[in-house]
Design a protein around this motif. Structure first.
Motif: not given
Length: 148
Positions: A14-23, A86-90, A120-122, A131-138
């Motif tokens: 899950h955190t890898k998926q969010l990392a991909d969105f951030i990338a 910056a920091a992120f997680g699930t 920080n996303l559920m 989730g994708m939009k949150a990662g991109h926007d952040y």
């Protein structure tokens, strides 16, 4: 070209998926991205040469993982004072790890952290556009801090 390090721990993906969105979001701002697990970064020299640092970790038992705690000691040795952080997680029910990481980046490493706080996303939000939009926007907002 500006460069960003996105280093993460992901136990269930899950955190890898969010990392991909951030990338993706950082690349949209024209950055070169190094997206890697923290286990691939062994020395303080491995952490040099980036303009922005994104650290990701899931929350387990209201805490960050032990390997992220160890990684933060390595980050401190890298001397990243003033660098953008910056920091992120699930999480599933309570997510404390990303804010603890961000606080460490700000108060211990003296980095220039985002005023947005930690992302920080559920986990269930990762499977839809929210989730994708949150990662991109952040990512875009943090990228704008570089040379601002």
């Amino acid at each position: 070209m500006a460069k960003a390090l996105i280093a993460y721990v992901s136990v269930d993906g899950h955190t890898k998926q969010l990392a991909d969105f951030i990338a993706e979001g950082v690349r949209m701002k024209g950055f070169e991205v190094n997206l890697t697990k923290i286990s691939g970064l062994k020395t303080a020299e491995d952490l040099q040469g980036y303009d922005a640092y994104f650290l990701g970790c899931p929350t387990y038992h209201r805490d960050m993982t032990q390997n992220m705690k160890t990684f933060l000691f390595l980050l401190k040795k890298a001397g990243l004072e003033g660098k953008v952080g910056a920091a992120f997680g699930t999480y599933t029910h309570e997510g404390n790890a990303p804010q603890m990481i961000l606080d460490t980046m700000e108060h211990v490493m003296k980095m220039n952290v985002t005023t947005l706080g930690a992302l920080n996303l559920m986990e269930h939000l990762l499977d839809n556009n929210e989730g994708m939009k949150a990662g991109h926007d952040y990512a875009k907002a943090v990228a704008e801090m570089v040379d601002a």
